[in-house]
Design a protein around this motif. Structure first.
Motif, PDB file in Angstrom:
ATOM      1  N   PRO A 134      -6.695  -2.409   1.030  1.00 44.64           N
ATOM      2  CA  PRO A 134      -6.055  -1.109   1.191  1.00 44.64           C
ATOM      3  C   PRO A 134      -6.929  -0.125   1.962  1.00 44.64           C
ATOM      4  CG  PRO A 134      -6.999  -1.286  -0.993  1.00 44.64           C
ATOM      5  CD  PRO A 134      -7.185  -2.621  -0.353  1.00 44.64           C
ATOM      6  N   PRO A 135      -6.330   0.975   2.428  1.00 46.50           N
ATOM      7  CA  PRO A 135      -7.108   1.965   3.200  1.00 46.50           C
ATOM      8  C   PRO A 135      -7.959   2.880   2.327  1.00 46.50           C
ATOM      9  CG  PRO A 135      -4.818   2.647   3.041  1.00 46.50           C
ATOM     10  CD  PRO A 135      -4.884   1.276   2.427  1.00 46.50           C
ATOM     11  N   TRP A 136      -7.825   2.808   1.001  1.00 47.81           N
ATOM     12  CA  TRP A 136      -8.624   3.652   0.108  1.00 47.81           C
ATOM     13  C   TRP A 136      -9.837   2.883  -0.412  1.00 47.81           C
ATOM     14  CZ3 TRP A 136      -3.300   2.872  -0.829  1.00 47.81           C
ATOM     15  CH2 TRP A 136      -3.013   1.793  -1.674  1.00 47.81           C
ATOM     16  N   TYR A 141       0.810  -1.219   0.000  1.00 49.04           N
ATOM     17  CA  TYR A 141       0.000   0.000   0.000  1.00 49.04           C
ATOM     18  C   TYR A 141       0.848   1.277   0.000  1.00 49.04           C
ATOM     19  CZ  TYR A 141      -3.193  -3.640   1.470  1.00 49.04           C
ATOM     20  OH  TYR A 141      -3.905  -4.812   1.543  1.00 49.04           O
ATOM     21  N   ASN A 142       2.139   1.115  -0.164  1.00 48.64           N
ATOM     22  CA  ASN A 142       3.027   2.278  -0.216  1.00 48.64           C
ATOM     23  C   ASN A 142       2.918   2.925  -1.595  1.00 48.64           C
ATOM     24  OD1 ASN A 142       5.017   4.167   0.274  1.00 48.64           O
ATOM     25  ND2 ASN A 142       6.708   2.742  -0.100  1.00 48.64           N
ATOM     26  N   ARG A 143       2.443   4.161  -1.637  1.00 50.11           N
ATOM     27  CA  ARG A 143       2.261   4.887  -2.885  1.00 50.11           C
ATOM     28  C   ARG A 143       2.744   6.325  -2.712  1.00 50.11           C
ATOM     29  NH1 ARG A 143       0.660   0.429  -3.590  1.00 50.11           N
ATOM     30  NH2 ARG A 143      -1.226  -0.345  -4.642  1.00 50.11           N
ATOM     31  N   GLU A 144       3.337   6.861  -3.762  1.00 54.70           N
ATOM     32  CA  GLU A 144       3.621   8.304  -3.738  1.00 54.70           C
ATOM     33  C   GLU A 144       2.310   9.081  -3.736  1.00 54.70           C
ATOM     34  OE1 GLU A 144       6.191   9.478  -6.848  1.00 54.70           O
ATOM     35  OE2 GLU A 144       7.868   8.233  -6.188  1.00 54.70           O
ATOM     36  N   GLU A 145       1.325   8.543  -4.445  1.00 51.49           N
ATOM     37  CA  GLU A 145      -0.005   9.151  -4.473  1.00 51.49           C
ATOM     38  C   GLU A 145      -1.033   8.033  -4.424  1.00 51.49           C
ATOM     39  OE1 GLU A 145      -2.825  12.011  -7.316  1.00 51.49           O
ATOM     40  OE2 GLU A 145      -0.715  11.644  -7.822  1.00 51.49           O
ATOM     41  N   ALA A 146      -1.868   8.040  -3.406  1.00 46.67           N
ATOM     42  CA  ALA A 146      -2.861   6.979  -3.267  1.00 46.67           C
ATOM     43  C   ALA A 146      -3.925   7.102  -4.358  1.00 46.67           C
ATOM     44  CB  ALA A 146      -3.525   7.054  -1.893  1.00 46.67           C
ATOM     45  N   PRO A 147      -4.433   5.977  -4.834  1.00 43.73           N
ATOM     46  CA  PRO A 147      -5.499   6.047  -5.837  1.00 43.73           C
ATOM     47  C   PRO A 147      -6.817   6.484  -5.213  1.00 43.73           C
ATOM     48  CG  PRO A 147      -5.123   3.776  -5.183  1.00 43.73           C
ATOM     49  CD  PRO A 147      -4.054   4.591  -4.508  1.00 43.73           C
ATOM     50  N   ASP A 148      -7.692   6.972  -6.052  1.00 42.73           N
ATOM     51  CA  ASP A 148      -9.047   7.272  -5.591  1.00 42.73           C
ATOM     52  C   ASP A 148      -9.858   5.991  -5.422  1.00 42.73           C
ATOM     53  OD1 ASP A 148      -8.865  10.198  -5.709  1.00 42.73           O
ATOM     54  OD2 ASP A 148      -8.678   9.879  -7.876  1.00 42.73           O
ATOM     55  N   PHE A 149      -9.475   4.973  -6.218  1.00 47.47           N
ATOM     56  CA  PHE A 149     -10.234   3.718  -6.162  1.00 47.47           C
ATOM     57  C   PHE A 149      -9.345   2.596  -6.712  1.00 47.47           C
ATOM     58  CE2 PHE A 149     -13.057   0.468  -7.927  1.00 47.47           C
ATOM     59  CZ  PHE A 149     -13.954   0.283  -6.876  1.00 47.47           C
ATOM     60  N   GLY A 150      -9.497   1.420  -6.124  1.00 55.05           N
ATOM     61  CA  GLY A 150      -8.774   0.247  -6.603  1.00 55.05           C
ATOM     62  C   GLY A 150      -9.704  -0.928  -6.825  1.00 55.05           C
ATOM     63  N   LEU A 151      -9.462  -1.666  -7.900  1.00 58.41           N
ATOM     64  CA  LEU A 151     -10.197  -2.896  -8.177  1.00 58.41           C
ATOM     65  C   LEU A 151      -9.195  -4.039  -8.129  1.00 58.41           C
ATOM     66  CD1 LEU A 151     -12.884  -4.264  -9.014  1.00 58.41           C
ATOM     67  CD2 LEU A 151     -12.145  -3.982 -11.405  1.00 58.41           C
ATOM     68  N   TYR A 152      -9.442  -5.004  -7.232  1.00 63.64           N
ATOM     69  CA  TYR A 152      -8.445  -6.041  -6.972  1.00 63.64           C
ATOM     70  C   TYR A 152      -9.008  -7.423  -7.254  1.00 63.64           C
ATOM     71  CZ  TYR A 152      -6.327  -1.983  -4.936  1.00 63.64           C
ATOM     72  OH  TYR A 152      -5.826  -0.723  -4.769  1.00 63.64           O
ATOM     73  N   LEU A 153      -8.130  -8.256  -7.804  1.00 67.33           N
ATOM     74  CA  LEU A 153      -8.519  -9.573  -8.279  1.00 67.33           C
ATOM     75  C   LEU A 153      -8.041 -10.676  -7.343  1.00 67.33           C
ATOM     76  CD1 LEU A 153      -7.462  -8.843 -11.974  1.00 67.33           C
ATOM     77  CD2 LEU A 153      -9.591  -8.213 -10.799  1.00 67.33           C
ATOM     78  N   ASP A 154      -7.659 -10.267  -6.144  1.00 70.86           N
ATOM     79  CA  ASP A 154      -7.262 -11.222  -5.109  1.00 70.86           C
ATOM     80  C   ASP A 154      -7.716 -10.682  -3.762  1.00 70.86           C
ATOM     81  OD1 ASP A 154      -5.119 -13.719  -4.829  1.00 70.86           O
ATOM     82  OD2 ASP A 154      -5.240 -12.485  -3.022  1.00 70.86           O
ATOM     83  N   ALA A 155      -8.263 -11.568  -2.936  1.00 74.12           N
ATOM     84  CA  ALA A 155      -8.872 -11.144  -1.672  1.00 74.12           C
ATOM     85  C   ALA A 155      -7.863 -10.639  -0.659  1.00 74.12           C
ATOM     86  CB  ALA A 155      -9.662 -12.305  -1.064  1.00 74.12           C
TER      87      ALA A 155
END
Length: 273
Positions: A179-181, A161-175
């Motif tokens: 992430p905190p966003w 979850y380390n990002r220079e800029e966090a995304p507004d939204f994430g879609l993940y294909l593994d449970a």
């Protein structure tokens, strides 16, 4: 799982990347010596047995006539070395048996190397180096499908979850992703395709809609190749690219390892544009 003919099986074979579905190409049946590339093979804990030998064992267990000849392995008496058989064996056949034993024992030998490194305190990257695996690469890569339409493809890592800029939204294909966003998941088994294509299509379409509004969005599985690559190819189709070209487009514009299995590539090719 895709199985490509001609995979090396010897103990000096170049090992595949950790987590690769092609690990089965580097083992041989411990009973008859059939390589994994020769047909379906079960591998558990480095011990392998092919379908034919499973059938033979089932016949013996049930008291039926066996469905195939028992493999002729020189110098053995059942499961133990036979001194008379060893002394009488043809030298070429005996050398071939030694080579086969090296192949059968290769996964266990590699496991011992990795286990000793782990017991010495090595982390996953150093264990992979000890095993001789090529360096893993991580993905935090923007993939642009059209003007102003970008999705960031990501892979799992030590600090996912380390990002220079966090995304507004994430879609993940593994449970495992939590992430905190804001985020969502798609049910998508590793090395496979989604069991509910309609639900996956809806989630991918919604992700593109977010990207079109200027949101910073990302998509990822674990390694960032099989499921993520297939999803990116699907996004390419949803963005107007031909299904027949989508896989090669993703490999050229994202990662050459994207879309790992024949089933995944066929799934994309069968999509309706």
């Amino acid at each position: 799982m895709s199985e490509e003919d001609g995979g090396a099986t010897g103990s000096d074979a170049t090992p595949p990347e950790a987590g690769s579905p092609h690990l089965s190409e580097y083992v041989v049946c411990g009973c008859c010596g059939t390589p994994a590339t020769g047909g379906p093979i079960l591998v558990i804990g480095g011990l392998a047995i092919c379908r034919g030998c499973v059938s033979m064992a089932a016949d013996l267990y049930a008291g039926r006539p066996i469905s195939r000849p028992i493999p002729d392995r020189p110098g053995w008496l059942g499961g133990w070395p036979d001194p008379e058989g060893l002394a009488a064996a043809d030298p070429a056949a005996l050398q071939a048996e030694l080579d086969l034993l090296d192949q059968i024992g290769a996964p266990a030998a590699r496991f011992r190397t990795g286990a000793e490194a782990a017991l010495g305190g090595a982390d996953a990257e150093r264990v992979a180096t000890a095993l001789g695996f090529p360096p893993r690469h991580r993905h935090r890569d923007p993939v642009t499908f059209g003007e102003g339409l970008t999705v960031i493809a990501v892979s799992w890592g030590a600090d996912p979850y380390n990002r220079e800029e966090a995304p507004d939204f994430g879609l993940y294909l593994d449970a495992r992703w939590a992430p905190p966003w804001p985020h969502d998941h798609v049910d998508w088994p590793d090395f496979s395709v989604p069991p509910d294509p309609s639900a996956a299509a809806a989630a991918l379409t919604a992700l593109l809609d977010r990207a079109r509004t200027g949101q910073r969005v990302e998509i990822g599985c674990l390694g960032g190749h099989g499921r993520t690559g297939t999803a990116l190819a699907w996004l390419a189709v949803l963005s107007g690219r031909s299904p027949s070209e989508a896989v090669e487009w993703v490999r050229a514009n994202y990662c050459e390892q994207a879309v790992e299995t024949d089933d995944q590539a066929s799934f994309i090719a069968a999509l309706h544009p």
